[in-house]
Design a protein around this motif. Structure first.
Motif, PDB file in Angstrom:
ATOM      1  N   PHE A   1     -25.418 -21.550   3.993  1.00 21.00           N
ATOM      2  CA  PHE A   1     -24.409 -21.501   4.774  1.00 21.00           C
ATOM      3  C   PHE A   1     -24.944 -21.071   6.402  1.00 21.00           C
ATOM      4  O   PHE A   1     -26.169 -20.949   6.309  1.00 21.00           O
ATOM      5  CB  PHE A   1     -23.913 -20.070   4.480  1.00 21.00           C
ATOM      6  CG  PHE A   1     -22.884 -19.376   5.298  1.00 21.00           C
ATOM      7  CD1 PHE A   1     -21.600 -19.561   5.193  1.00 21.00           C
ATOM      8  CD2 PHE A   1     -23.121 -18.698   6.479  1.00 21.00           C
ATOM      9  CE1 PHE A   1     -20.494 -19.051   5.825  1.00 21.00           C
ATOM     10  CE2 PHE A   1     -22.216 -18.070   7.167  1.00 21.00           C
ATOM     11  CZ  PHE A   1     -20.903 -18.367   6.960  1.00 21.00           C
ATOM     12  N   PRO A   2     -24.509 -21.570   7.510  1.00 23.30           N
ATOM     13  CA  PRO A   2     -23.005 -22.072   7.493  1.00 23.30           C
ATOM     14  C   PRO A   2     -22.837 -23.668   7.341  1.00 23.30           C
ATOM     15  O   PRO A   2     -21.615 -24.203   7.418  1.00 23.30           O
ATOM     16  CB  PRO A   2     -22.390 -21.605   8.639  1.00 23.30           C
ATOM     17  CG  PRO A   2     -23.752 -21.917   9.578  1.00 23.30           C
ATOM     18  CD  PRO A   2     -24.773 -21.688   8.768  1.00 23.30           C
TER      19      PRO A   2
ATOM     20  N   TYR B   1     -22.723 -25.277   4.573  1.00 25.88           N
ATOM     21  CA  TYR B   1     -21.857 -25.080   3.274  1.00 25.88           C
ATOM     22  C   TYR B   1     -21.005 -23.930   3.611  1.00 25.88           C
ATOM     23  O   TYR B   1     -21.502 -22.943   4.130  1.00 25.88           O
ATOM     24  CB  TYR B   1     -22.581 -25.197   2.161  1.00 25.88           C
ATOM     25  CG  TYR B   1     -23.294 -26.193   1.483  1.00 25.88           C
ATOM     26  CD1 TYR B   1     -22.568 -26.974   0.433  1.00 25.88           C
ATOM     27  CD2 TYR B   1     -24.282 -26.742   2.082  1.00 25.88           C
ATOM     28  CE1 TYR B   1     -22.991 -28.365   0.151  1.00 25.88           C
ATOM     29  CE2 TYR B   1     -24.738 -28.111   1.675  1.00 25.88           C
ATOM     30  CZ  TYR B   1     -24.169 -28.705   0.627  1.00 25.88           C
ATOM     31  OH  TYR B   1     -24.653 -29.999   0.198  1.00 25.88           O
ATOM     32  N   ASP B   2     -19.633 -23.913   3.247  1.00 24.49           N
ATOM     33  CA  ASP B   2     -18.756 -22.740   3.616  1.00 24.49           C
ATOM     34  C   ASP B   2     -18.893 -21.348   2.819  1.00 24.49           C
ATOM     35  O   ASP B   2     -18.421 -20.449   3.218  1.00 24.49           O
ATOM     36  CB  ASP B   2     -17.448 -23.123   3.484  1.00 24.49           C
ATOM     37  CG  ASP B   2     -17.112 -24.231   4.554  1.00 24.49           C
ATOM     38  OD1 ASP B   2     -17.859 -24.318   5.584  1.00 24.49           O
ATOM     39  OD2 ASP B   2     -16.109 -25.218   4.668  1.00 24.49           O
ATOM     40  N   GLU B   3     -19.348 -21.627   1.819  1.00 24.29           N
ATOM     41  CA  GLU B   3     -19.532 -20.414   0.672  1.00 24.29           C
ATOM     42  C   GLU B   3     -20.524 -19.533   1.252  1.00 24.29           C
ATOM     43  O   GLU B   3     -21.711 -19.910   1.087  1.00 24.29           O
ATOM     44  CB  GLU B   3     -19.838 -20.923  -0.632  1.00 24.29           C
ATOM     45  CG  GLU B   3     -19.301 -20.051  -1.877  1.00 24.29           C
ATOM     46  CD  GLU B   3     -17.912 -19.824  -2.147  1.00 24.29           C
ATOM     47  OE1 GLU B   3     -17.138 -20.762  -2.400  1.00 24.29           O
ATOM     48  OE2 GLU B   3     -17.162 -18.466  -1.957  1.00 24.29           O
ATOM     49  N   PRO B   4     -20.223 -18.277   1.426  1.00 22.08           N
ATOM     50  CA  PRO B   4     -21.253 -17.342   1.890  1.00 22.08           C
ATOM     51  C   PRO B   4     -21.883 -16.676   0.737  1.00 22.08           C
ATOM     52  O   PRO B   4     -21.435 -16.637  -0.316  1.00 22.08           O
ATOM     53  CB  PRO B   4     -20.460 -16.319   3.007  1.00 22.08           C
ATOM     54  CG  PRO B   4     -19.157 -16.616   2.301  1.00 22.08           C
ATOM     55  CD  PRO B   4     -18.812 -17.655   1.553  1.00 22.08           C
TER      56      PRO B   4
END
Lengths: 490, 297
Positions: A292-293, A295-298
């Motif tokens: 992240f960020p 990739y969108d999944e936190p």
């Protein structure tokens, strides 16, 4: 990719030149590993594999037993002695093909199998010195095959005209699919997530099983003719009955895996920062939350802070070693029994210790503490002593009065096991389950109470290992083939 | 890949999509949802299904732009595709003849309550629909709800359309007027559902809410969507999403839904800094430029 031509001499298997009495004197060859403190900060694989030379030297240690226990102790019955002899002779592709006769996922089992419980556990050499490095050798030939074998033109069995649906693309499903396609059946694998591989993808971290390896194994299966369809939750998107009645599948194998994470039922489990191992590992492995960020999944940011994992299995170790790599200040395992009772692989425990994971054994949390704003602040724990053995045969942990203590924590991961996921069972009339909700299946054939429906892996046994699930997939494939090619009696 | 057959804004920031998803369309029942992912680096988000057409093999969803993913999704148009759509997930709504049912929708929750209202009407119930929006522009599905309800009441927070006030004001009026209510279904923002629950608890009116916790897989595997119901953990994706409102701990839901607020803010900021670049990433996946199967690592 070009295939190396076999040396002419290999038509006759070159025997092991090392005299029998010398073999025990050669020490077990160790794989190169990333140094502990270096690997504790990255997700690259810990083990770096054998060179050809190391592999041949290790293979030469094999005592070539007349009755090899390694094969009988293997849940899928890999012909160890024979593939090891092929390594000695330098025929690495031949060795890979030999393994594939019994195991369609050698690059995976070579990495994650608990060999000490199976092939290496029974190795005669292990009685005197260290057992043969069968897992290392398997991994070596599988990786060699990946680099050298052209899979664009794999031989295909003549089609039988029968269709088999595989529900779930984890270890049991992939194994069943691989075995069935080699018998000429049309095989279609359904996966609920967006990527095939099941627990191999969402559960096992990159540093133990690189995603690239899984992709390669699945590409290999595609090359063999197996079809994959992601984004299908069987039981919701389509039912078993619809697959058989409307989509024309002659048999179905259910390998949906372990299912729902168990929680402890203690106060504070709903605080922010408390994860199930499944969620924690899925965020990291499947969703790349650690990137992240990009990739969108936190995920909760615990860099420099304390993280504890509750549990002593492989999943617990995967979770805590992942936490360490993501920058946890201190990383603890909290386990209520002693180290001797831990179900995790010995290699993983050793690796974890080298990396600096702190093991607090004989300790269990009583409560997770709130920081006053709904976030985890720590755990109030209690020390344990070992009492009499329980139903599992392991000594039961008994709380020690007055031993309570508090550890400050930013994240807790609960890795105490799973319970049966009911989606398939509840949407398949007549499918018998046991009292814990797992599917009932015959131990030899994996047949369920429903005609044409087979099941295996964790959805039958509860949480177990990759190789045991593969064993079930293998038995099921054999029984499915018999069912499809005979009168089809049930 | 799931093709968007049609996309149109219903209101500013609220878009309706018709998506080709034959398997889902075939199995869908009111109350169920899908999880979707837009591109390889994308997160998985749950969205309630608003309608399905099994014959055409399509489903409809209604999406409000809130965070990065919903903004990106609402940038997509007819002819674009969504990388992953899985469903229908969750238990369907309980549909039977209850008598008089009040269906309440707050904001985009209206689109989630609508299919259940239709099903309840078909089951022979008297359906009183109460929908609320911040202002006139944000009132959605008015015509559809009017057709499927015996009574439709609309409120706007600012009074720019219909009656000024909140949906709970209308519910209170119904109760005060002595209207017999056998069931209330409330779908919308958590504060609205919680207010409805408090109001009906005193009156002993059975009340169902549809919860929206953070979710990843949607099959019960991760446990991230656990909600506290009667003091016990239940998973919204398999035990829900609909629950008895009087048993739900809304405080825990609000608290858990705030877990990633900071990360969501950061994602949104980056997105707004260069929305075109993010949209390109979504489109790249659709043209095959990034068609690597798996996690793109």
């Amino acid at each position: 990719m070009t295939q190396p031509t076999k040396p002419a001499s290999l038509n006759v298997l070159k025997p092991n030149a090392l005299p029998m009495k010398e073999r025990m004197k050669v020490p077990r060859q160790h794989m190169l590993e990333q140094p502990p403190l270096e690997r504790a900060t990255n997700f690259t694989e810990v083990n770096l594999g054998y060179s050809e030379e190391l592999a041949r030297r290790e293979a030469q240690r094999c005592l070539e037993c007349a009755k090899p226990v390694c094969t009988t102790d293997c849940p899928v019955g890999v012909k160890v002695k024979e593939f090891v002899q092929l390594i000695v002779a330098g025929d690495f592709l031949g060795a890979a093909a030999k393994i594939r006769e019994d195991n369609v996922l050698p690059a995976i089992t070579g990495r994650v199998c608990p060999q000490e419980d199976h092939c290496e556990g029974g190795c005669l050499m292990g009685k005197k010195v260290e057992p043969l490095g069968i897992g290392y050798l398997e991994r070596f030939v599988a990786d060699y095959e990946q680099r050298h074998l052209d899979i664009s033109n794999l031989p295909k069995a003549p089609p039988t005209g029968k269709k088999v649906a595989i529900v779930g693309s984890g270890p049991s499903g992939l194994t069943a699919a691989g075995d069935l396609i080699q018998k000429g059946h049309q095989v279609h694998v359904f996966e609920a997530l967006h990527t095939p591989g099941g627990v191999l993808v969402y559960g096992i971290p990159e540093f133990r099983l690189p995603k690239q390896i899984i992709r390669e194994q699945i590409d290999y299966m595609r090359a063999m003719g197996v079809e994959f369809e992601t984004d299908v939750v069987v039981g919701r998107t389509v039912t078993i009955d619809e697959l058989m009645e409307e989509e024309g599948y002659d048999a179905v194998f259910i390998g949906t895996g372990a299912g729902l994470p168990q929680f402890m039922g203690i106060p504070g489990e709903h605080l922010n920062g408390v994860y199930s191992a499944n969620e924690f590992l899925t965020r990291i492995n499947l969703m790349h939350a650690y990137e992240f960020p990009k990739y969108d999944e936190p995920m909760v940011d615990f860099r420099g802070k304390n993280v504890a994992v509750i549990g002593g299995g492989n999943t617990a170790l995967d979770a805590i070693r992942s936490a360490l790599r993501l920058g946890a200040g201190k990383a603890f395992i909290l386990y209520r029994r002693s180290e001797a009772e831990m179900p995790a692989r010995i290699e993983e425990v050793n690796h974890a210790k080298q990396e600096g994971i702190e093991f607090q054994v004989l300790a269990a949390p009583l409560e997770f503490l709130d920081d006053g704003k709904g976030w985890l602040a720590g755990a109030r724990c209690q020390k344990m002593a070992l009492g009499e053995p329980d139903a599992s045969g392991r000594r039961r942990p008994v709380p020690i009065e007055g031993s309570e203590y508090v550890i400050p924590l930013a994240v807790v991961v609960i890795a105490i096991g799973t319970s049966a996921n009911p989606i398939v069972q509840s949407t398949t009339p007549g499918l018998a389950t046991n009292k814990r909700g797992y599917i009932q299946a015959d131990e030899a054939t994996q047949k369920t109470s429903r005609k044409g429906v087979f099941a295996g892996g964790d959805i039958v046994t509860g949480s177990a290992t990759v190789i045991l699930a593969m064993g079930a997939g293998r038995r099921a494939a054999k029984a499915i083939h018999e069912y499809l090619t005979t009168s089809g009696d049930w | 890949m799931f093709k968007i057959q049609h996309a149109e804004f219903l209101a500013p920031g609220i878009k309706r999509f018709v998506i080709e998803a034959p398997r889902i369309a075939h199995k869908y029942k009111p109350g169920q949802f899908v999880i979707l992912r837009l591109y390889e680096q994308g997160e998985r988000i749950p969205i309630t299904i608003e309608h399905s057409d099994p014959e055409r093999g399509t489903i409809r969803i209604v999406v409000q732009s809130i965070g990065k993913t919903t903004h990106l999704l609402n940038s997509l148009n007819t002819g674009d595709s969504i990388l992953n759509v899985v469903g229908p997930l969750g238990k369907p709504s309980e549909i039977e003849k209850f008598g008089t049912v009040v269906v309440m929708g707050g904001g985009v929750g209206t689109a989630m309550a609508y299919p259940t209202a239709v099903a309840l009407k078909h089951a022979g119930n008297r359906v009183i629909s109460i929908v609320g929006a911040r202002n006139k522009e944000l009132v959605i599905l008015e015509r559809e709800l009017r057709e499927s309800s015996d009574v439709l009441m609309i409120t706007t927070d600012d009074g720019s359309y219909a009656d000024k006030g909140f949906v709970t004001d209308k519910l209170r009026q119904l109760i005060e007027n002595g209207t017999r209510i056998d069931l209330v279904l409330a779908i919308g923002p958590v504060p609205m559902m919680r207010a409805v629950a408090e109001m009906t608890r005193k009156e002993h009116i059975r009340t169902i809410v549809s919860l929206n916790p953070i979710m990843i897989d949607g099959t019960g595997m991760c446990g991230g969507c656990r909600v506290l119901v009667d003091g016990k953990s239940e998973f919204a994706c398999v035990d829900g999403p609909e629950f008895d409102a009087h048993r739900v701990d809304f405080s825990v839901l609000v608290q858990r839904n705030s877990t990633y607020r900071e990360a969501e803010r950061k994602s949104m900021e980056e997105f707004q800094h260069d929305p075109e670049k993010q949209l390109e990433a979504v489109h790249a996946g659709q043209t095959g430029a990034c068609a690597v199967e798996g996690d793109g690592r």
